[in-house]
Scaffold this active site. Structure first.
Site, short mmCIF file in Angstrom:
data_model
loop_
_atom_site.label_atom_id
_atom_site.label_comp_id
_atom_site.label_asym_id
_atom_site.label_seq_id
_atom_site.Cartn_x
_atom_site.Cartn_y
_atom_site.Cartn_z
N GLY A 660 0.82 -1.20 0.00
CA GLY A 660 0.00 0.00 0.00
C GLY A 660 0.86 1.25 0.00
N SER A 663 -0.06 9.25 1.63
CA SER A 663 0.39 10.61 1.35
C SER A 663 1.88 10.80 1.60
CB SER A 663 -0.40 11.59 2.23
OG SER A 663 -1.78 11.45 2.00
N GLY A 665 4.28 8.14 2.22
CA GLY A 665 5.20 7.02 2.03
C GLY A 665 4.50 5.76 1.55
N ASP A 788 -7.56 11.19 10.81
CA ASP A 788 -7.64 10.64 9.45
C ASP A 788 -8.25 9.24 9.48
OD1 ASP A 788 -7.43 10.70 6.71
OD2 ASP A 788 -5.34 10.08 6.66
#
Length: 978
Positions: A660, A663, A665, A788
């Site tokens: 995956g 934003s 890394g 987030d």
């Protein structure tokens, strides 16, 4: 690839074959060589190429259009790579193509209609991509087609009528798409069809009654999980080559035909239909399967079959591994002949009307791993022959009329992980051999029986057990003081017995407890202080005992709905909501004095340890002052990692190890060379603005918090790479089941089953994430706001336990910031992700816990509707919140994820890949969905101060969870439900 150099003629290179006359490349076979990068457009210069095989490598980017120049190409094999982009439309220029395999890539767009111009095409596979659109009708022009596979894409529309012209077609596989409509009659008239796979679409209509005659050569007929209705095709018995029959999860009805001619049958699955005529002879068709000597699986669960199991069941194939008859109305005894099925691994018979005793012959099934027979009317004793079943993993016999003792021979089942014998008439004492069975790891449920005697001290052997229930028995004596080893216990229910004496101090070791019920006993003494320190405890019931003294006001005792103490006349104090009398001041002071002494002692111990630790740290710092920096934000981390170690663990940070990216890394899967431990490595992209700040924020947030539903950071590495650039990485435990995003909105690849979460799994995720947020907001020394929260930041481990991840935007807040929700912060910018970030952040409001609550509310609505908040249907002022709100309470079914609507709540079913069901008989899915949606709405209102508190959210969700299954685990296990 060492041969690929200028010293050797290219015709001698590995994988290259040239023609004899012209020394031109005719075959290029580079399968499974771990090649990476893009396919060169210069491939189009190999004008004599007849075969191109690049399968099972790691090629990425688009398929070059130049392949369309290969006019002599016969075979094109590009499967099992990471190719993206669209299928080149100019493939139609390769007029000699006979075979195309693009399966297992990341291709998008539509299937080009121009493929219909390839008049020599014999077969193609585009399975396991992200293709959209419909199946081109132009395929009907390729009379030579034998094989079509487009499984696991996102195709829609109907199956074209034109495919009925492909008289040579043998394989038609369109499973796991969004195909709808009615199958053209002409498809069922293709007499050469051998494989017809239509699983998991939205296809409607009925099956032709003469299907077995028009498709005499059919070998695999798989149409499960569609919307077929009407009678089961009687002529199926004419398809004498049939090996796999899977028609489950439809609406087929009627009685079953004879299967005497199907002697090659190996899999027979007709679960969740409306089959059966409700007569005493319903199950006689099983006798016609006696000729199928290869038969390994029979599943007829959740139909309308009645009558008794015929004795002929003992004559079924000796290769039979699965017999699933759950969820019917089957009567009578389990035939003794069941013992003849010596290869049987799964016997699932729950939720029927079986009676009589369990046959002793069960003990002959040496390979049996799963035996479910709950919710029947079985009587007699549990056979001691169960002790012969050394491979048994799960045994569930709850809700029957079994009596007698629990056989001690069950202690020989050393692979048993779940034992459920609740709600029977069992008596006698609990055998130490059973309660001390160390293999038990999921659940031991002996509740609601007539068991007597003490709770054996061998309970301390259950070091891996998650849930222990001995409620509602006649157990007596004091509770053993050896619970210290049961550190993985999450739920402990001892209520409704005759236990006496104090709460044992060994319970203080059970830091993972989420529910403890010791009510309705005769326990005495004071409430121990350690119950206050249980950070994960959400339910504590001490009611109706003889406890005395002061009730604490911290921890779980702060919530009157979570800590129940009624029926203890000698208790005092506590929070006002408990309505207890005030405590005697002297007694209170004495308790406070003891508490103060204890706190002072603890402070001195901590200071001493801190000084020693600081001294050792200074020594180490001096000795390693000149070494490359390697920092850690995990306390006492056992890992000592470096850039070099991580490079090896991730195979050079290769794309094949990439799991995956975000934003700041990318995350790689790594395997440590020395220990073999699997880790997740988040490598920061330090060129990205804010990455370093994100690194520090995540370290700061994670170094002092511990919770079972937060991702565990193992260590952090900060140094330089081989090019002298700064390198920063965070190392986490690897989560086997990926992110919640992968399960809610799966993108299926090759060799990967379609992921889906059932109702209970989603409810568990909701509770897990809620508990994590409650801990961050209310139980940390300084409240932490995640900022987030979204599906991609929630990871699932191998037991489907949820862990909140990615604290790169996390923020510590003060009480002043929390209360000042209307003030602005000019330097804040937008925190979070569009769709999940609360509206107040968009105008620069200060970060508060209310922002996380909003994100959680959106997440909850997304989980149960299946719709992202950024879905194209949400425009202007119409959003996911309003979409759900306007549908409540009468249109819940219209907004609910269709996968959930296929579930029922009428008993038990195996759920390897399906669902869990409740023991209660009424269908309550709409009721509970409505309650869950209301919570999501209350969390995602625009005004921050009107949003729910996470403590209340968790309490309400746990209430729903406990109402569904009050005395047993909800989480799906690898072996399914019981």
């Amino acid at each position: 690839m060492h041969s690929w150099n200028n010293t050797i003629h290219f015709c001698q290179w590995y994988g290259v074959t040239c023609g004899r006359r012209h020394q031109r490349v005719t075959l290029l076979n580079l399968r499974s060589l771990k090649l990476v990068g893009s396919i060169s457009p210069f491939i189009g210069n190999l004008s004599f190429l007849r075969l191109l095989n690049l399968e099972s490598n790691s090629f990425n980017q688009a398929i070059p259009q130049e392949i369309g120049r290969l006019r002599r190409l016969h075979t094109l094999l590009l499967g099992n790579n990471s190719l993206s982009g669209v299928i080149p439309s100019n493939l139609s220029s390769c007029s000699r193509l006979e075979s195309i395999v693009f399966g297992g890539n990341l291709l998008t767009g539509e299937i080009p209609g121009a493929i219909g111009l390839l008049s020599n095409l014999i077969g193609f596979s585009f399975s396991g991509n992200n293709l959209r659109g419909g199946i081109p009708p132009s395929l009907g022009n390729i009379s030579s087609l034998v094989y079509i596979s487009v499984v696991k894409n996102r195709l829609s529309g109907v199956i074209p009528e034109a495919l009925g012209k492909l008289t040579n077609l043998e394989v038609l596989a369109v499973s796991e798409n969004g195909i709808s409509g009615i199958i053209p009659t002409s498809i069922f008239n293709l007499s050469n069809i051998r494989v017809l796979h239509l699983i998991k679409n939205q296809i409607q209509g009925s099956l032709p009654s003469n299907l077995g005659i028009t498709m005499p050569h059919i070998v695999h007929l798989s149409i499960a999980d569609n919307q077929f209705f009407g009678p089961f095709p009687i002529s199926i018995s004419n398809a004498s080559n049939l090996q796999n029959l899977s028609v489950g999860i439809n609406r087929l009805s009627g009685s079953m035909p004879s299967f005497e001619k199907l002697d090659k049958l190996s899999q027979f699955s007709i679960v969740r239909n409306h089959l059966g005529s409700r007569t005493a002879t319903d199950l006689n068709f099983l006798c016609t399967l006696n000729n199928a000597s290869r038969l390994k699986q029979i599943e007829i669960a959740e139909n309308n079959f009645e009558g008794e199991l015929p004795d002929c069941i003992g004559n079924l194939s000796r290769n039979l591994e699965t017999l699933n008859i759950q969820g019917n109305r089957i009567l009578g005894r389990i035939p003794d002949g069941i013992g003849n099925l010596i290869a049987l691994e799964v016997l699932a018979a729950s939720q029927n009307q079986l009676s009589g005793s369990i046959p002793l012959a069960i003990g002959r099934l040496q390979k049996l791993k799963i035996f479910y027979a709950s919710l029947n009317s079985l009587s007699g004793a549990i056979p001691s022959s169960f002790g012969n079943l050394t491979m048994l993993i799960e045994l569930a016999l709850r809700y029957n009329n079994l009596h007698g003792n629990i056989p001690s021979s069950l202690g020989k089942c050393e692979n048993l992980v779940a034992l459920i014998l609740s709600h029977n008439n069992l008596s006698g004492s609990i055998p130490p051999e059973v309660i001390g069975l160390s293999s038990l790891s999921i659940v031991l449920d002996l509740s609601s029986n007539y068991l007597t005697g003490v709770l054996p001290v061998e309970v301390g052997n259950l070091k891996n057990l998650g849930e222990l229930f001995v409620s509602q028995n006649r157990l007596s004596g004091v509770l053993p003081n050896n619970f210290a080893s049961n550190v993985r216990l999450e739920r402990l229910f001892l209520d409704g017995n005759l236990f006496q004496g104090p709460i044992p101090s060994s319970l203080s070791s059970l830091k993972g407890l989420s529910a403890l019920d010791i009510s309705r006993n005769t326990l005495s003494g004071e409430i121990p202080d350690f119950l206050v320190s249980y950070e994960l405890l959400q339910y504590l019931n001490l009611s109706f005992n003889d406890f005395e003294g002061m009730v604490p006001i911290e921890g779980v005792f702060k919530n009157a709905s979570a800590a129940l103490v009624e029926g203890n006349s000698k208790l005092c104090g506590g929070i006002p909501e408990l309505h207890l009398p005030k405590c005697n001041l002297k007694a209170s002071n004495r308790r406070s004095s003891n508490s103060l002494k204890l706190k002072i002692a603890i402070v001195f111990v901590i200071l001493g340890v801190t000084l020693v630790f600081s001294f050792l740290l200074i020594l180490r710092f001096r000795s390693e002052k000149q070494k490359p920096t390697a920092t850690t934000c995990a306390e006492n981390s056992p890992l000592n990692l470096s850039y070099q170690i991580l490079l090896k663990a991730t195979n050079g940070f290769s794309l094949t190890n990439l799991v995956g990216s975000g934003s700041f890394g990318s995350v790689y899967k790594g395997i440590l060379e020395e220990s073999g431990v699997v880790i997740a490595v988040k490598v920061l992209n330090l060129l990205c603005r804010g990455a370093s700040r994100s690194f520090m924020a995540e370290c700061e947030a994670l170094k002092n918090i511990r919770h079972r539903n937060l991702v565990k950071i193992l260590t952090a590495v900060s140094g330089i790479d081989y090019q002298g650039n700064d390198f920063k990485a965070l190392i986490y435990e690897f989560m086997q089941n990926g992110s919640l995003e992968d399960w809610l909105h799966p993108s299926v690849g090759i060799n990967e089953a379609t992921k889906s979460l059932n109702f209970f799994q989603r409810l568990n995720v909701a509770v897990d994430v809620g508990c994590a947020l409650e801990y961050l907001h209310h139980h940390c020394e300084t409240p932490i706001v995640h900022c987030d929260l979204k599906p991609s930041n929630i990871l699932l481990d191998d037991e489907m336990v949820s862990h909140v991840n990615d604290f790169g935007l996390a923020k510590f807040i003060t009480s002043n910031m929390q209360n000042n929700t209307s003030s602005l912060s000019s330097s804040l910018g937008l925190r979070g992700t569009i769709g999940y970030a609360p509206p107040e952040y968009g105008v620069g409001s200060v970060v508060t816990t209310y922002g996380d609550v909003y994100s959680y509310g959106i997440l909850l609505l997304e989980m149960f509707t299946g719709k992202k908040p950024t879905d194209g249907m949400f425009k202007d002022d119409f959003n996911l919140h309003n979409f759900v709100k306007t549908a409540l309470p009468n249109q819940v079914a219209e907004i609910t994820d269709p996968i959930l609507l296929q579930e029922s709540f009428q008993g038990e079913i195996m759920i390897n890949n399906t669902h869990i069901q409740s023991s209660q008989g009424d269908n309550r899915l709409p009721q509970y969905l409505n309650s869950i949606f209301e919570i999501g709405i209350a969390c995602s209102v625009d005004s921050p101060v009107e949003r729910m508190n996470m403590t209340d959210v968790v309490a309400k969700l746990c209430f729903i969870k406990d109402k569904l299954l009050p005395t047993r685990p909800l989480r799906s296990t690898a072996a399914g439900t019981r």
